[in-house]
Design an enzyme around this catalytic site. Structure first.
Site, PDB file in Angstrom:
ATOM      1  N   ASP A   1      -2.226  10.660  -2.236  1.00 47.26           N
ATOM      2  CA  ASP A   1      -2.534   9.570  -3.149  1.00 47.26           C
ATOM      3  C   ASP A   1      -2.824  10.071  -4.550  1.00 47.26           C
ATOM      4  O   ASP A   1      -2.688   9.337  -5.526  1.00 47.26           O
ATOM      5  CB  ASP A   1      -3.713   8.771  -2.597  1.00 47.26           C
ATOM      6  CG  ASP A   1      -3.275   7.999  -1.366  1.00 47.26           C
ATOM      7  OD1 ASP A   1      -2.812   6.870  -1.523  1.00 47.26           O
ATOM      8  OD2 ASP A   1      -3.342   8.562  -0.258  1.00 47.26           O
TER       9      ASP A   1
ATOM     10  N   ALA B   1       0.948   5.228  -2.082  1.00 48.77           N
ATOM     11  CA  ALA B   1       0.876   5.561  -3.504  1.00 48.77           C
ATOM     12  C   ALA B   1       2.122   5.148  -4.306  1.00 48.77           C
ATOM     13  O   ALA B   1       1.987   4.466  -5.337  1.00 48.77           O
ATOM     14  CB  ALA B   1       0.579   7.050  -3.658  1.00 48.77           C
TER      15      ALA B   1
ATOM     16  N   ASN C   1      -5.845  12.327   0.037  1.00 51.64           N
ATOM     17  CA  ASN C   1      -4.952  11.535   0.897  1.00 51.64           C
ATOM     18  C   ASN C   1      -5.794  10.784   1.922  1.00 51.64           C
ATOM     19  O   ASN C   1      -7.022  10.957   1.994  1.00 51.64           O
ATOM     20  CB  ASN C   1      -3.918  12.445   1.579  1.00 51.64           C
ATOM     21  CG  ASN C   1      -2.797  11.646   2.234  1.00 51.64           C
ATOM     22  OD1 ASN C   1      -2.221  10.746   1.623  1.00 51.64           O
ATOM     23  ND2 ASN C   1      -2.482  11.948   3.491  1.00 51.64           N
TER      24      ASN C   1
ATOM     25  N   ARG D   1       0.846  -1.195   0.000  1.00 56.70           N
ATOM     26  CA  ARG D   1       0.000   0.000   0.000  1.00 56.70           C
ATOM     27  C   ARG D   1       0.879   1.242   0.000  1.00 56.70           C
ATOM     28  O   ARG D   1       2.079   1.137   0.159  1.00 56.70           O
ATOM     29  CB  ARG D   1      -0.915  -0.007   1.222  1.00 56.70           C
ATOM     30  CG  ARG D   1      -0.132  -0.287   2.502  1.00 56.70           C
ATOM     31  CD  ARG D   1      -0.610   0.406   3.709  1.00 56.70           C
ATOM     32  NE  ARG D   1      -0.471   1.848   3.594  1.00 56.70           N
ATOM     33  CZ  ARG D   1       0.677   2.512   3.738  1.00 56.70           C
ATOM     34  NH1 ARG D   1       1.817   1.898   3.991  1.00 56.70           N
ATOM     35  NH2 ARG D   1       0.711   3.834   3.623  1.00 56.70           N
TER      36      ARG D   1
HETATM   37  O1  MRU Z   1      -4.872   3.129   2.113  1.00 58.22           O
HETATM   38  P1  MRU Z   1      -3.392   3.361   2.037  1.00 58.22           P
HETATM   39  O2  MRU Z   1      -2.666   2.868   3.244  1.00 58.22           O
HETATM   40  O3  MRU Z   1      -2.803   2.857   0.742  1.00 58.22           O
HETATM   41  O4  MRU Z   1      -3.263   4.935   2.020  1.00 58.22           O
HETATM   42  C1  MRU Z   1      -1.975   5.500   1.914  1.00 58.22           C
HETATM   43  C2  MRU Z   1      -1.963   6.960   2.133  1.00 58.22           C
HETATM   44  O5  MRU Z   1      -2.966   7.610   2.212  1.00 58.22           O
HETATM   45  C3  MRU Z   1      -0.630   7.627   2.159  1.00 58.22           C
HETATM   46  O6  MRU Z   1      -0.663   8.731   3.000  1.00 58.22           O
HETATM   47  C4  MRU Z   1      -0.326   8.090   0.736  1.00 58.22           C
HETATM   48  O7  MRU Z   1      -0.337   6.994  -0.147  1.00 58.22           O
HETATM   49  C5  MRU Z   1       0.972   8.750   0.659  1.00 58.22           C
HETATM   50  S1  MRU Z   1       2.228   7.568   0.819  1.00 58.22           S
HETATM   51  C6  MRU Z   1       3.687   8.128   0.424  1.00 58.22           C
END
Ligand code: MRU
Length: 329
Positions: free
Chosen positions: A225, A49, A235, A47
């Site tokens: 994201d 981004a 995000n 997980r």
């Molecule tokens: O649902 P997730 O854990 O994939 O969500 C991730 C996030 O919201 C992070 O803050 C985002 O991807 C930035 S990561 C560098």
């Protein structure tokens, strides 16, 4: 210190650190089929981004090895989760190489991986310079969700900035907000900050704006994201509340993300599909129901912070001061 990358291509398959097992166990999962990878993406075993971008690209490399006609498998990878633009973008980049054959697809996927690695280091440097310029020495930062190596390949985004400030000896401390319902902050960010030796405490999500109001936080720094053309930031849910708190407290709200998260094709946050992960994550905690029987829940995994609450966006190439009227394009 971790000896394996969050995600990588190893001897003909994708290997990931299974983030659902952290912080209790560092378990490596070997994924040699598209179905296995798609399932890992949906379960959040991989997980964040930038990591999803690499997963998308490597997923296409798996697809062309597994299927004579990989079209359906490629679609399954690129749509496994809807919100982080990196996933579809990584898949699309590798898919463009399909006519040139599997080796070309893999080469492109590995380029996506290597670009994310280089990008993290650049974000760390640019972000650390900005935090120091805005907050001076020893800033106390609040972060949300997980933006470290686990969300990328190495180093990460906002947490790369934290790491760089720590290396420079100019970090006051960090508050990691726990990030309900899946606790990416409490489980993953806390695990990474402890490995870095950074002074930090975990807080419940709803404490963030109050800690800012009490003068205990000098800036908010987190990832994204998807960053829309107008600067709206999509995000992890909870980000918007921290942005409102930061505005009210008069402290900087900083977003750190690679250029691969900037999506000029999406005009604003209203046009982004926000993943709803269903009620079970909200109604129960680690298998134990916390609500009365028969109760329903709403579970948006992300939210949208309007661009006018964002002080600056830091990418691997530039700092965009939205507070000074600068725009992404
Ligand atoms: O649902 P997730 O854990 O994939 O969500 C991730 C996030 O919201 C992070 O803050 C985002 O991807 C930035 S990561 C560098």
């Amino acid at each position: 210190v971790r000896l394996v990358r969050t995600i990588d291509w190893v001897d003909g398959a994708v290997e990931i650190i299974d983030q659902t097992a952290l912080p209790d166990e560092v378990r490596v999962l070997r994924l040699s089929t598209v179905d296995g990878l798609v399932d890992a993406i949906r379960r959040l075993a991989v997980r964040g981004a930038p990591a999803l971008g690499v997963a998308g690209a490597l997923g296409v490399a798996l697809a062309v090895r597994e299927h004579a006609d990989p079209a359906a498998a490629i679609t399954a990878v690129r749509t496994a989760r809807p919100t982080a633009v990196n996933l579809a973008r990584g898949a699309d980049r590798a898919a463009a190489a399909v006519p040139a054959g599997p080796d070309a697809v893999l080469a492109e996927a590995l380029r996506v991986r290597d670009e994310e690695i280089a990008s993290s280091a650049a974000q760390g440097r640019l972000g650390a310079d900005l935090v120091t310029a805005l907050c001076g020495e020893a800033p106390r930062l609040l972060t949300h969700c997980n933006t470290g190596a686990l969300a990328a390949v190495v180093d990460g985004t906002a947490l790369a900035v934290v790491a760089e400030l720590h290396r420079r000896g100019t970090l006051g401390g960090v508050v990691a907000s726990e990030t309900r319902p899946l606790l990416q902050g409490a489980r993953l960010t806390a695990w990474e900050l402890r490995q870095m030796g950074v002074p930090f405490r975990v807080a419940i999500d709803s404490a963030g704006p109050f800690l800012m109001a009490r003068g205990q936080v000098d800036a908010v720094i987190l990832g994204a994201d998807r960053i829309c053309a107008n600067g709206d930031v999509v995000n992890k849910v909870g980000t918007y509340a921290h942005a409102l708190g930061a505005r009210r407290a008069g402290i900087p709200f900083l977003v750190v993300a690679p250029e691969s998260t900037v999506d000029s094709g999406t005009p604003d946050g209203a046009s982004v599909e926000i993943e709803d992960r269903g009620p079970s994550e909200v109604l129960a905690f680690r298998g134990t129901r916390t609500t009365p029987d028969g109760v329903d829940a709403v579970n948006p995994a992300f939210d949208v912070t309007p661009y006018d609450l964002v002080t600056a966006i830091v990418t691997d190439r530039r700092v965009i001061r939205l507070d000074k009227g600068e725009r992404l394009q």
